[in-house]
Design an enzyme around this catalytic site. Structure first.
Site, mmCIF file in Angstrom:
data_model
loop_
_atom_site.group_PDB
_atom_site.id
_atom_site.type_symbol
_atom_site.label_atom_id
_atom_site.label_comp_id
_atom_site.label_asym_id
_atom_site.label_seq_id
_atom_site.Cartn_x
_atom_site.Cartn_y
_atom_site.Cartn_z
ATOM 1 N N LYS A 281 -7.641 10.550 -2.776
ATOM 2 C CA LYS A 281 -6.606 10.566 -3.805
ATOM 3 C C LYS A 281 -7.101 11.384 -4.998
ATOM 4 O O LYS A 281 -8.214 11.196 -5.483
ATOM 5 C CB LYS A 281 -6.295 9.126 -4.230
ATOM 6 N N GLU A 366 4.408 -9.210 -2.220
ATOM 7 C CA GLU A 366 5.051 -10.043 -3.239
ATOM 8 C C GLU A 366 5.467 -11.408 -2.706
ATOM 9 O O GLU A 366 5.415 -12.402 -3.437
ATOM 10 C CB GLU A 366 6.269 -9.310 -3.812
ATOM 11 N N ARG A 394 11.951 -8.669 -3.582
ATOM 12 C CA ARG A 394 11.340 -8.854 -2.266
ATOM 13 C C ARG A 394 10.880 -10.292 -2.036
ATOM 14 O O ARG A 394 10.614 -10.684 -0.907
ATOM 15 C CB ARG A 394 10.151 -7.898 -2.130
#
Length: 642
Positions: A281, A366, A394
């Site tokens: 990244k 979540e 969610r």
């Protein structure tokens, strides 16, 4: 002439040599740093997938073959290679979306930008291809962070059930989502990264044994046939293969030739294959690589040479919450924090630094976070689960059935509530005050300023027998909005100066300054207005009905969907109390909103002080019998926005 300017579609890549592809990768990185530094956006994730995206579009034939991106914030390179190279208005009104967009290109499919969904999409598309006998492939690109989400594993369970259904799963393994990936899966992938790969080991073994007279070839074939056990000993990818998924990798995610070879093998296999790619990244941009927090996952406008922000916007809502959490942690040892792979974005990094043993990062999960919070509360501590408002959607069932039903003292802190703007439809936090209205016993606070964030967070964590919610906006927090009085639990922000005022204006959360502006505009029209902030919008304050009864009309203004929102709850409360006062609710229409700045979105949907004041003036004029044609035309606009 730069190679990038010659790329108008994926097939233009076919004419380039490997050396030219490497040159193209460098040009793309230079382009991304220059373009995103001017507009802001997701920089680090895209710098990490340059070679991977090139290889994908060389091996697969998009849009016939569907290349699907989980979350989609790493799709900038995909956009560049599919003919979208004008990044001048990235994430701005009229410009490119920061995520895949079906309206932009036939090469884009998934727009939702919520993690861990891509494998479910891929499973469905692959099934449809098989059923309709299409000769096309499906490629799902998913990060190691998104693989921490339960939906990804539900999909894998189904994908593995079909041995002859072509589907390629590319695991973009950069050890991070926003922050470093954690948990058992992360440990397993780390083992794969640091273990000499089976295929390379087998190749070296084959070379050695083939030089061994008589027994060499039979021994190699015996070892190759053993596969199970032996392969797990060399490289423990058995977790995937136990599911029935062919595993290829780990592959250097910045070696285009190796990537193409692996992807081509996966494409030929004819069933479900995982291609495990190791990427970095922020690759190629030193400021990103030096950012240990999130490798420039998302940036505002920055100086391209240094990576430093061009301007500071001052204190924001998130930092106010984060600082108050540290103070609460120092006062109460039972306060613990939960994050779903977003420690820094939701402001819990300072709490984690001060109390590392009292922070739980559950990954992009979540639902698990909410259930785990219920367990923590039952165990005797008070969990604070900080999450973006759009992502709480969610975990609704867990809030309802695990937290509320069991009367657990859990506090949910919803960051980025209301219109967030530039991240587009799926990131607007415009549903929480609607979906949470149906949860019995839940209490919901909408602070209007920094002082109220601190005060209402403390009030929330003091509740130990029910879920509490504190929601606030994205970006800079404005100046304090003082109260001039209190009625019941509600703050009075403006008094009307008359015993029989015209309008009761109910201001929700961060829209308080706008509501005061509306009141000032109404005052110029001779319309007297009381402005109140309920502070806790669920349940509706008992003082609301008698207060409304003293006014001619009630107006609610909220940064949430009008469908089932605070205005609807207040209307129901007034009906239940037998208060027959006209009520007009202003909020977000129930539709998905295109990306633009917050101000531009508010203007587009008519949620501005002049728009609301004009319509309220028309409503009062109608009550007075002074309802002229102009007022009628203005008043008729709002229903059309629904």
């Amino acid at each position: 002439m730069p190679l990038l300017t010659r790329i108008r579609g994926p097939r233009d890549l076919d004419r380039l040599s490997l050396e030219q592809l490497d040159q193209l990768a460098e040009e793309i990185r230079t382009f991304l740093v220059d373009a995103v530094s001017k507009t802001g956006g997701h920089l680090g994730p895209n710098l990490g997938v340059v070679e991977l995206t090139i290889a994908l579009h060389r091996v697969f034939d998009s849009p016939k073959d569907k290349v699907l991106w989980d979350t989609g914030h790493q799709s900038y390179v995909h956009k560049l290679l599919t003919g979208r190279q004008d990044f001048s208005r990235l994430k701005q009104k009229g410009g490119l979306s920061g995520y895949p967009s079906q309206a932009e290109s036939e090469h884009d499919v998934i727009e939702n930008s919520h993690a861990s969904t891509v494998l479910g999409w891929a499973d469905g598309i692959a099934k449809a291809n098989q059923l309709l006998e299409r000769d096309s492939h499906v490629v799902a690109v998913i990060g190691d962070g998104a693989l921490t989400g339960g939906m990804a594993w539900e999909a894998l369970n189904n994908i593995a059930d079909a041995k002859d259904r072509p589907l390629v799963i590319v695991v973009n393994d950069n050890e991070r989502s926003y922050a470093p990936t954690i948990g058992g899966l992360a440990n397993h992938l780390a083992t794969l990264r640091t273990t000499d790969g089976y295929e390379r080991f087998l190749a070296r073994t084959k070379e050695l044994l083939e030089r061994t007279p008589v027994v060499g070839r039979p021994l190699y074939e015996t070892l190759h046939g053993a596969k199970k056990g032996f392969k797990d000993f060399i490289a423990p990818q058995g977790m995937f293969e136990d599911l029935g998924l062919k595993y290829v990798g780990p592959i250097d995610g910045h070696d285009i030739e190796a990537l193409e070879s692996a992807l081509a093998r996966a494409k030929r296999f004819g069933g479900s294959v995982i291609v495990h790619c190791l990427t970095e990244k922020g690759r190629g941009y030193q400021p990103a690589l030096q950012d240990e927090a999130d490798r420039f996952h998302a940036v505002g406008k920055i100086h391209p040479d240094t990576g430093l922000p061009i301007a500071s916007s001052g204190a924001d809502w998130t930092s106010v919450f984060g600082d108050e959490m540290v103070r609460l942690g120092e006062e109460r040892e039972d306060i613990v924090a939960i994050t779903a792979a977003m420690l820094q974005p939701v402001g819990l990094d300072r709490f984690a630094k001060r109390f590392p043993e009292r922070v739980y990062d559950v990954g992009i999960a979540e639902q698990h976070a909410a259930v785990s919070a219920a367990g923590l509360a039952h165990g005797g501590v008070h969990p604070v689960f900080a999450v973006y408002a759009t992502f709480l959607n969610r975990a609704f069932d867990q809030v309802l059935m695990d937290v509320a039903l069991h009367k657990c003292g859990v506090t949910f802190v919803l960051d980025r509530a209301g219109i967030t703007g530039t991240d587009g439809a799926s990131h607007n936090g415009m549903w929480d005050m609607s979906i949470l209205q149906v949860v019995p016993g839940l209490r919901l606070a909408a602070p209007r300023d920094a002082e109220q964030v601190r005060a209402q967070l403390r009030e929330a964590v003091a509740v130990d027998d029910a879920p509490t919610v504190v929601r606030f906006s994205k970006g800079a927090v404005g100046p304090a909005v003082p109260a001039v009085g209190r009625i019941g639990g509600m703050d009075v922000l403006r008094e009307p100066g008359t015993d029989r005022p015209d309008v009761l204006l109910v201001s929700v959360g961060a829209l308080a300054p706008m509501c005061l502006e509306i009141a000032a505009l109404l005052d110029k029209q001779g319309i007297s207005t009381t402005v109140v902030d309920p502070r806790w919008v669920k349940p509706v304050d008992e003082a609301m009905a008698p207060l409304a009864e003293r006014h001619r009309v009630v107006v609610t203004v909220e940064d949430n969907s009008r469908a089932g929102g605070v205005g609807s709850a207040i209307a129901q409360a007034l009906r239940d109390a037998g208060v027959d006062v006209p009520l007009r609710d202003f909020g977000i229409p129930p539709r998905f909103l295109d990306h633009a700045s917050r101000g531009e979105v508010l203007a587009e949907i008519g949620l501005t002080a002049p728009d609301i004041a004009r319509q309220v003036t028309g409503l009062v004029a109608k009550l007075d019998g002074r309802y002229d044609r102009t007022a009628a035309e203005v008043d008729s606009v709002e229903p059309a926005r629904d």
